[in-house]
Design a protein around this motif. Structure first.
Motif, PDB file in Angstrom:
ATOM      1  N   ARG A   1       0.848  -1.192   0.000  1.00  0.00           N
ATOM      2  CA  ARG A   1       0.000   0.000   0.000  1.00  0.00           C
ATOM      3  C   ARG A   1       0.882   1.239   0.000  1.00  0.00           C
ATOM      4  NH1 ARG A   1      -3.678  -1.310   5.050  1.00  0.00           N
ATOM      5  NH2 ARG A   1      -1.830  -2.517   5.603  1.00  0.00           N
ATOM      6  N   PHE A   2       0.512   2.202  -0.820  1.00  0.00           N
ATOM      7  CA  PHE A   2       1.342   3.386  -0.998  1.00  0.00           C
ATOM      8  C   PHE A   2       0.601   4.650  -0.546  1.00  0.00           C
ATOM      9  CE2 PHE A   2       2.635   0.359  -4.350  1.00  0.00           C
ATOM     10  CZ  PHE A   2       3.934   0.133  -3.931  1.00  0.00           C
ATOM     11  N   VAL A   3       1.381   5.676  -0.276  1.00  0.00           N
ATOM     12  CA  VAL A   3       0.843   6.975   0.134  1.00  0.00           C
ATOM     13  C   VAL A   3       0.639   7.830  -1.116  1.00  0.00           C
ATOM     14  CG1 VAL A   3       1.292   9.070   1.463  1.00  0.00           C
ATOM     15  CG2 VAL A   3       2.017   6.841   2.354  1.00  0.00           C
ATOM     16  N   PRO A   4      -0.542   8.441  -1.292  1.00  0.00           N
ATOM     17  CA  PRO A   4      -0.764   9.294  -2.472  1.00  0.00           C
ATOM     18  C   PRO A   4       0.233  10.458  -2.513  1.00  0.00           C
ATOM     19  CG  PRO A   4      -2.836   8.830  -1.351  1.00  0.00           C
ATOM     20  CD  PRO A   4      -1.745   8.336  -0.450  1.00  0.00           C
ATOM     21  N   ILE A   5       0.783  10.716  -3.687  1.00  0.00           N
ATOM     22  CA  ILE A   5       1.727  11.825  -3.856  1.00  0.00           C
ATOM     23  C   ILE A   5       0.944  13.118  -4.044  1.00  0.00           C
ATOM     24  CG2 ILE A   5       3.556  12.777  -5.310  1.00  0.00           C
ATOM     25  CD1 ILE A   5       4.339   9.907  -6.003  1.00  0.00           C
ATOM     26  N   LYS A   6       1.295  14.123  -3.287  1.00  0.00           N
ATOM     27  CA  LYS A   6       0.564  15.391  -3.305  1.00  0.00           C
ATOM     28  C   LYS A   6       1.291  16.425  -4.156  1.00  0.00           C
ATOM     29  CE  LYS A   6      -1.202  14.529   1.351  1.00  0.00           C
ATOM     30  NZ  LYS A   6      -0.595  13.190   1.405  1.00  0.00           N
ATOM     31  N   ASP A   7       0.508  17.260  -4.850  1.00  0.00           N
ATOM     32  CA  ASP A   7       1.109  18.367  -5.596  1.00  0.00           C
ATOM     33  C   ASP A   7       1.289  19.561  -4.653  1.00  0.00           C
ATOM     34  OD1 ASP A   7      -1.372  19.696  -5.373  1.00  0.00           O
ATOM     35  OD2 ASP A   7      -2.077  18.870  -7.276  1.00  0.00           O
ATOM     36  N   GLU A   8       1.845  20.642  -5.182  1.00  0.00           N
ATOM     37  CA  GLU A   8       2.159  21.796  -4.335  1.00  0.00           C
ATOM     38  C   GLU A   8       0.899  22.443  -3.770  1.00  0.00           C
ATOM     39  OE1 GLU A   8       4.640  24.474  -6.492  1.00  0.00           O
ATOM     40  OE2 GLU A   8       6.477  23.358  -6.008  1.00  0.00           O
ATOM     41  N   HIS A   9      -0.175  22.487  -4.570  1.00  0.00           N
ATOM     42  CA  HIS A   9      -1.415  23.093  -4.090  1.00  0.00           C
ATOM     43  C   HIS A   9      -1.991  22.291  -2.925  1.00  0.00           C
ATOM     44  CE1 HIS A   9      -5.221  25.215  -4.069  1.00  0.00           C
ATOM     45  NE2 HIS A   9      -5.857  24.056  -4.174  1.00  0.00           N
ATOM     46  N   GLN A  10      -1.952  20.982  -3.032  1.00  0.00           N
ATOM     47  CA  GLN A  10      -2.440  20.143  -1.941  1.00  0.00           C
ATOM     48  C   GLN A  10      -1.630  20.368  -0.675  1.00  0.00           C
ATOM     49  OE1 GLN A  10      -2.283  16.461  -4.508  1.00  0.00           O
ATOM     50  NE2 GLN A  10      -4.108  15.940  -3.342  1.00  0.00           N
ATOM     51  N   GLN A  11      -0.315  20.429  -0.820  1.00  0.00           N
ATOM     52  CA  GLN A  11       0.526  20.634   0.360  1.00  0.00           C
ATOM     53  C   GLN A  11       0.332  22.022   0.961  1.00  0.00           C
ATOM     54  OE1 GLN A  11       4.500  19.040  -1.221  1.00  0.00           O
ATOM     55  NE2 GLN A  11       4.352  18.130   0.813  1.00  0.00           N
ATOM     56  N   ALA A  12       0.099  23.022   0.089  1.00  0.00           N
ATOM     57  CA  ALA A  12      -0.154  24.371   0.600  1.00  0.00           C
ATOM     58  C   ALA A  12      -1.462  24.412   1.385  1.00  0.00           C
ATOM     59  CB  ALA A  12      -0.193  25.364  -0.558  1.00  0.00           C
ATOM     60  N   THR A  13      -2.478  23.709   0.877  1.00  0.00           N
ATOM     61  CA  THR A  13      -3.757  23.646   1.598  1.00  0.00           C
ATOM     62  C   THR A  13      -3.589  22.951   2.933  1.00  0.00           C
ATOM     63  OG1 THR A  13      -4.969  23.589  -0.498  1.00  0.00           O
ATOM     64  CG2 THR A  13      -6.151  22.869   1.466  1.00  0.00           C
ATOM     65  N   LEU A  14      -2.814  21.858   2.944  1.00  0.00           N
ATOM     66  CA  LEU A  14      -2.583  21.149   4.200  1.00  0.00           C
ATOM     67  C   LEU A  14      -1.773  21.990   5.176  1.00  0.00           C
ATOM     68  CD1 LEU A  14      -1.924  17.493   2.991  1.00  0.00           C
ATOM     69  CD2 LEU A  14      -3.917  18.371   4.210  1.00  0.00           C
ATOM     70  N   CYS A  15      -0.941  22.905   4.670  1.00  0.00           N
ATOM     71  CA  CYS A  15      -0.231  23.835   5.562  1.00  0.00           C
ATOM     72  C   CYS A  15      -1.231  24.675   6.355  1.00  0.00           C
ATOM     73  CB  CYS A  15       0.693  24.746   4.750  1.00  0.00           C
ATOM     74  SG  CYS A  15       2.235  23.983   4.225  1.00  0.00           S
ATOM     75  N   LEU A  16      -2.292  25.133   5.680  1.00  0.00           N
ATOM     76  CA  LEU A  16      -3.334  25.885   6.372  1.00  0.00           C
ATOM     77  C   LEU A  16      -3.953  25.042   7.487  1.00  0.00           C
ATOM     78  CD1 LEU A  16      -5.228  27.559   3.372  1.00  0.00           C
ATOM     79  CD2 LEU A  16      -3.755  28.701   5.039  1.00  0.00           C
ATOM     80  N   HIS A  17      -4.248  23.789   7.167  1.00  0.00           N
ATOM     81  CA  HIS A  17      -4.893  22.918   8.147  1.00  0.00           C
ATOM     82  C   HIS A  17      -3.957  22.618   9.313  1.00  0.00           C
ATOM     83  CE1 HIS A  17      -8.677  21.801   6.121  1.00  0.00           C
ATOM     84  NE2 HIS A  17      -8.011  22.039   5.018  1.00  0.00           N
ATOM     85  N   ARG A  18      -2.694  22.308   9.034  1.00  0.00           N
ATOM     86  CA  ARG A  18      -1.762  21.963  10.110  1.00  0.00           C
ATOM     87  C   ARG A  18      -1.505  23.162  11.020  1.00  0.00           C
ATOM     88  NH1 ARG A  18      -3.308  17.139   9.254  1.00  0.00           N
ATOM     89  NH2 ARG A  18      -2.212  15.958   7.645  1.00  0.00           N
ATOM     90  N   THR A  19      -1.391  24.354  10.407  1.00  0.00           N
ATOM     91  CA  THR A  19      -1.148  25.546  11.220  1.00  0.00           C
ATOM     92  C   THR A  19      -2.360  25.860  12.083  1.00  0.00           C
ATOM     93  OG1 THR A  19       0.277  26.416   9.461  1.00  0.00           O
ATOM     94  CG2 THR A  19      -0.457  27.961  11.132  1.00  0.00           C
ATOM     95  N   ARG A  20      -3.541  25.774  11.488  1.00  0.00           N
ATOM     96  CA  ARG A  20      -4.768  25.994  12.261  1.00  0.00           C
ATOM     97  C   ARG A  20      -4.884  24.976  13.384  1.00  0.00           C
ATOM     98  NH1 ARG A  20      -9.568  23.575  12.671  1.00  0.00           N
ATOM     99  NH2 ARG A  20     -11.412  24.840  13.199  1.00  0.00           N
ATOM    100  N   GLN A  21      -4.588  23.722  13.081  1.00  0.00           N
ATOM    101  CA  GLN A  21      -4.657  22.665  14.091  1.00  0.00           C
ATOM    102  C   GLN A  21      -3.699  22.953  15.244  1.00  0.00           C
ATOM    103  OE1 GLN A  21      -3.419  18.865  12.610  1.00  0.00           O
ATOM    104  NE2 GLN A  21      -4.536  17.705  14.160  1.00  0.00           N
ATOM    105  N   GLY A  22      -2.509  23.471  14.915  1.00  0.00           N
ATOM    106  CA  GLY A  22      -1.540  23.819  15.944  1.00  0.00           C
ATOM    107  C   GLY A  22      -2.034  24.948  16.829  1.00  0.00           C
TER     108      GLY A  22
END
Length: 343
Positions: free
Chosen positions: A110-131
């Motif tokens: 089983r593999f981890v989906p590879i994310k593009d830059e936009h996906q990672q930028a969106t997740l930055c918003l989520h991780r920072t908010r979560q923090g």
């Protein structure tokens, strides 16, 4: 023979690279490759399968290698460990690279989906908010602990805590009062920052048609929609919605043997953040059921009566995960319906 499979053990500055040919013989063994030399080394290879552990920087390197014509797969580190142990190798970078090279070729891996830059930028918003949310919770808990040292027991709910504290400020010693006031200011600042990130996430969700489609599902709002889209993309790394639910950890663990099936608690594998969002969404669905008589509401109500509240919450969360995959995978070909069918 040319190299067909490469395993790379990622690090900050020095990487280990292990490549094998069609017969499985090692053709490329580089236990120490400097960071600025890794892309040059990979660009000289013919198109091949490259495996890496899903860790910091893995998605960045995956995009670079894909641009060179290679097929890249990211593996969760825990899935690599058995292949290192099977070779009776010690724990070092070269052994890890060799184990990754072997693990990436397994047909059922089983593999981890590879994310593009936009996906990672969106997740930055989520991780920072979560923090910020976690920091705000810690701030209020610290505040409760400080004033309890002076015999003031504060309510658990934040709203009541903020109403309760002003009446006791004058009774506190000067330095303690200053600490409490500073913590309150810090908590208010965190509230503002969290609100700003909520608005940013909502804007990102509204601007994407796929997120808007996800928000049509019950229990999925802007935060959940953008997090799902950023995490699983269009779902091409999953064969079905059930795989997505299992990847998030919303399915029961199996302990079956001798032909007797035993299902335990949910596995809680994968992304805890996604799982918590889906669970919160499921709880909001049950809280707003009221006297609704549509097919979905009747199904959810009967599920609570038959299996209990928490099992119903997990079942609805898993259903939403499967439906989210269908929305992202099939796009306009998927006709969204709230009719609950056997999955």
């Amino acid at each position: 023979m040319s190299i067909i499979t490469v395993g790379i053990d990622l690090a900050k500055n020095v990487f280990a690279v292990h490549g094998v040919n069609e017969s499985g013989k090692a053709e490329l063994v580089k236990p120490r490759v400097a960071r600025d030399q890794l892309l040059k080394l990979i660009s000289k290879l013919p198109p091949c399968l490259i495996g890496m552990e899903a860790c910091s920087g893995a998605h960045h390197w995956a995009r670079l290698f894909q641009a060179q014509g290679h097929t890249v797969r990211l593996i969760a580190p825990k899935f690599v460990v058995p292949y290192r142990l099977s070779g009776k190798r010690g724990k070092n970078d070269a052994a890890d690279a060799a184990a990754i090279c072997e693990a990436v070729t397994r047909p059922n891996m089983r593999f981890v989906p590879i994310k593009d830059e936009h996906q990672q930028a969106t997740l930055c918003l989520h991780r920072t908010r979560q923090g910020f949310v976690a920091e705000r919770t810690a701030t209020y808990n610290r505040l409760r602990g400080l004033i309890s040292e002076f015999g003031i027991v504060a309510p658990q709910k934040v709203e009541r805590l903020l109403q309760h504290i002003p009446a006791h400020l004058e009774a506190l010693p000067a330095w303690a009062r200053r600490c409490v006031e500073d913590l309150l200011v810090h908590a208010r600042d965190l509230d503002k920052r969290i609100d700003d990130y909520d608005k940013a996430i909502s804007q990102v969700a509204r601007e994407d048609a796929r997120s808007r489609a996800l928000m049509q599902l019950p229990g999925i709002g802007p935060v959940s929609a953008s997090a799902l889209l950023a995490s699983i993309g269009i779902g091409h790394d999953f064969k079905s919605g059930r795989q997505v639910a299992a990847w998030i950890g919303l399915v029961p663990g199996q302990y079956s043997s001798g032909g007797k099936a035993r299902l335990g608690r949910i596995t809680k594998a994968g992304d805890a953040y996604l799982r918590s969002l889906l669970v919160l969404g499921a709880r909001s669905i049950l809280a707003s059921l009221g006297e609704k008589q549509d097919r979905f509401s009747r199904w959810a109500r009967e599920l609570v009566e038959r299996r209990g509240y928490w099992k119903a919450v997990i079942a609805i969360a898993a259903k939403n995960a499967r439906m989210a995959w269908a929305v992202l995978h099939y796009g306009e070909d998927f006709r969204l319906t709230l009719n609950i069918e056997a999955a």
